[in-house]
Design a protein around this motif. Structure first.
Motif, PDB file in Angstrom:
ATOM      1  N   GLU A 167     -10.476  13.482   0.921  1.00 19.67           N
ATOM      2  CA  GLU A 167     -11.783  14.099   1.172  1.00 19.67           C
ATOM      3  C   GLU A 167     -12.215  14.930  -0.042  1.00 19.67           C
ATOM      4  O   GLU A 167     -11.383  15.377  -0.837  1.00 19.67           O
ATOM      5  N   THR A 168     -13.513  15.140  -0.155  1.00 21.26           N
ATOM      6  CA  THR A 168     -14.076  15.870  -1.294  1.00 21.26           C
ATOM      7  C   THR A 168     -14.439  17.291  -0.890  1.00 21.26           C
ATOM      8  O   THR A 168     -15.034  17.514   0.163  1.00 21.26           O
ATOM      9  N   ILE A 169     -14.069  18.268  -1.716  1.00 22.90           N
ATOM     10  CA  ILE A 169     -14.476  19.653  -1.513  1.00 22.90           C
ATOM     11  C   ILE A 169     -15.210  20.138  -2.761  1.00 22.90           C
ATOM     12  O   ILE A 169     -15.022  19.596  -3.858  1.00 22.90           O
ATOM     13  N   GLU A 170     -16.037  21.156  -2.597  1.00 22.73           N
ATOM     14  CA  GLU A 170     -16.909  21.622  -3.687  1.00 22.73           C
ATOM     15  C   GLU A 170     -16.591  23.058  -4.074  1.00 22.73           C
ATOM     16  O   GLU A 170     -16.456  23.928  -3.211  1.00 22.73           O
ATOM     17  N   PHE A 171     -16.468  23.294  -5.373  1.00 23.91           N
ATOM     18  CA  PHE A 171     -16.270  24.645  -5.902  1.00 23.91           C
ATOM     19  C   PHE A 171     -17.618  25.364  -5.936  1.00 23.91           C
ATOM     20  O   PHE A 171     -18.597  24.832  -6.458  1.00 23.91           O
ATOM     21  N   CYS A 172     -17.670  26.559  -5.364  1.00 24.15           N
ATOM     22  CA  CYS A 172     -18.927  27.313  -5.291  1.00 24.15           C
ATOM     23  C   CYS A 172     -18.709  28.744  -5.763  1.00 24.15           C
ATOM     24  O   CYS A 172     -17.920  29.491  -5.174  1.00 24.15           O
ATOM     25  N   CYS A 173     -19.390  29.114  -6.826  1.00 27.60           N
ATOM     26  CA  CYS A 173     -19.319  30.474  -7.352  1.00 27.60           C
ATOM     27  C   CYS A 173     -20.606  30.744  -8.121  1.00 27.60           C
ATOM     28  O   CYS A 173     -20.819  30.171  -9.193  1.00 27.60           O
TER      29      CYS A 173
ATOM     30  N   HIS B  90     -19.089  26.099 -13.591  1.00 26.95           N
ATOM     31  CA  HIS B  90     -18.440  25.003 -12.863  1.00 26.95           C
ATOM     32  C   HIS B  90     -18.888  24.911 -11.406  1.00 26.95           C
ATOM     33  O   HIS B  90     -18.452  24.004 -10.687  1.00 26.95           O
ATOM     34  N   SER B  91     -19.726  25.844 -10.974  1.00 27.11           N
ATOM     35  CA  SER B  91     -20.173  25.836  -9.583  1.00 27.11           C
ATOM     36  C   SER B  91     -20.871  24.520  -9.257  1.00 27.11           C
ATOM     37  O   SER B  91     -21.724  24.043 -10.005  1.00 27.11           O
ATOM     38  N   GLY B  92     -20.480  23.922  -8.143  1.00 21.61           N
ATOM     39  CA  GLY B  92     -21.033  22.636  -7.743  1.00 21.61           C
ATOM     40  C   GLY B  92     -20.142  21.459  -8.083  1.00 21.61           C
ATOM     41  O   GLY B  92     -20.349  20.342  -7.578  1.00 21.61           O
ATOM     42  N   GLU B  93     -19.125  21.686  -8.936  1.00 25.44           N
ATOM     43  CA  GLU B  93     -18.195  20.610  -9.264  1.00 25.44           C
ATOM     44  C   GLU B  93     -17.285  20.330  -8.065  1.00 25.44           C
ATOM     45  O   GLU B  93     -17.030  21.201  -7.240  1.00 25.44           O
ATOM     46  N   THR B  94     -16.790  19.110  -7.989  1.00 25.90           N
ATOM     47  CA  THR B  94     -15.988  18.706  -6.837  1.00 25.90           C
ATOM     48  C   THR B  94     -14.582  18.275  -7.248  1.00 25.90           C
ATOM     49  O   THR B  94     -14.324  17.961  -8.419  1.00 25.90           O
ATOM     50  N   CYS B  95     -13.702  18.267  -6.261  1.00 23.17           N
ATOM     51  CA  CYS B  95     -12.354  17.746  -6.436  1.00 23.17           C
ATOM     52  C   CYS B  95     -11.968  17.068  -5.128  1.00 23.17           C
ATOM     53  O   CYS B  95     -12.651  17.221  -4.114  1.00 23.17           O
ATOM     54  N   THR B  96     -10.880  16.316  -5.129  1.00 24.63           N
ATOM     55  CA  THR B  96     -10.459  15.610  -3.923  1.00 24.63           C
ATOM     56  C   THR B  96      -9.131  16.161  -3.418  1.00 24.63           C
ATOM     57  O   THR B  96      -8.289  16.600  -4.209  1.00 24.63           O
TER      58      THR B  96
ATOM     59  N   HIS C 202      -8.301  28.814 -13.162  1.00 24.71           N
ATOM     60  CA  HIS C 202      -8.667  28.014 -14.334  1.00 24.71           C
ATOM     61  C   HIS C 202     -10.190  27.962 -14.500  1.00 24.71           C
ATOM     62  O   HIS C 202     -10.717  28.177 -15.599  1.00 24.71           O
ATOM     63  N   LEU C 203     -10.921  27.699 -13.415  1.00 25.12           N
ATOM     64  CA  LEU C 203     -12.371  27.570 -13.488  1.00 25.12           C
ATOM     65  C   LEU C 203     -13.057  28.898 -13.783  1.00 25.12           C
ATOM     66  O   LEU C 203     -14.086  28.944 -14.462  1.00 25.12           O
ATOM     67  N   LEU C 204     -12.473  29.984 -13.262  1.00 28.23           N
ATOM     68  CA  LEU C 204     -13.048  31.308 -13.489  1.00 28.23           C
ATOM     69  C   LEU C 204     -12.540  31.944 -14.773  1.00 28.23           C
ATOM     70  O   LEU C 204     -13.044  32.985 -15.203  1.00 28.23           O
ATOM     71  N   ASN C 205     -11.494  31.323 -15.353  1.00 28.52           N
ATOM     72  CA  ASN C 205     -10.813  31.914 -16.507  1.00 28.52           C
ATOM     73  C   ASN C 205     -10.337  33.323 -16.158  1.00 28.52           C
ATOM     74  O   ASN C 205     -10.496  34.274 -16.927  1.00 28.52           O
TER      75      ASN C 205
END
Length: 219
Positions: A150-156, A161-167, A189-192
């Motif tokens: 399933e796909t989930i979305e990063f939201c910040c 990177h907000s809106g990028e997805t991962c499985t 990693h995404l937020l550094n």
């Protein structure tokens, strides 16, 4: 003339403080001088009244509606009753709003907008709370009935990177850009970010926050 106030504090977000003051800012300053509470109180709403101790009448109404809402404790055999109520600030505001409407004084009611600093405190308190939850009971996708693939979305808000997805890779990991990550490691990693974070609070599944899905399914 004075004010019935509703105060909130990220340190104990399940409670509101309802009291009376002739000068709300001065009362807030007095409360926030204490170093015993991690975060500062903030004014959620005020209602201008014509007489002192009007809050006691409101306390009496609340106690009659539900005596279990009031925070009480026993110290050295003596019962200590506090001005804290276990209720959302929205509910406390609705009661004040109803009183104001009945009396024809709705113009005396004011909801205060949180400052940038207060919003940061609320965010930090939420982060700490959810980190604590993660330590007690680490997040698993099976808790949310989310299957592998399933796909989930990063939201910040404000993050590139907000809106990028991962499985979803397995019960505790996701696949992002061909690599396997835990949610916490990926968020850092995404937020550094250097500090610890609560990974699940930054992801949505089908538009709903993972932690909200978890809370709903656990109930």
């Amino acid at each position: 003339m004075g004010y019935i106030y509703i105060l909130t504090n990220p340190s104990f977000k399940e409670y509101v403080k309802i009291g009376y003051a002739t000068d709300v800012k001065q009362r807030l300053d007095e409360l926030n001088r204490s170093t015993a509470v991690p975060f500062a109180f903030r004014v959620y709403a005020t209602y201008e009244v014509d007489s002192a101790l009007s809050d006691k009448k409101l306390h009496s109404i609340l106690d009659k509606l539900n005596p279990d809402l009031r925070s009480t404790e026993e110290i050295d055999g003596k019962k200590r009753i506090r001005e804290f109520y276990a209720m959302p600030p929205e509910d406390a505001y609705s009661i004040l709003e109803a009183i104001a409407e009945i009396n024809g004084y709705k113009h005396r009611l004011k909801k205060w907008k949180a400052t940038a600093a207060e919003q940061q405190d609320e965010e930090l308190a939420q982060e700490i709370s959810e980190q604590h939850q993660e330590r007690l009971s680490p997040f698993r996708f099976s808790l949310c009935n989310i299957a592998d693939g399933e796909t989930i979305e990063f939201c910040c808000v404000g993050n590139e990177h907000s809106g990028e997805t991962c499985t979803v890779y397995d019960d505790k990991h996701v696949k992002y850009n061909g690599e396997i990550w835990s949610l916490t490691a990926l968020v850092k990693h995404l937020l550094n970010a250097k500090q610890s974070v609560a990974g699940p609070r930054y992801f949505k599944y089908k538009g709903e926050w993972l932690n909200d899905i978890r809370a709903r399914t656990e109930k």
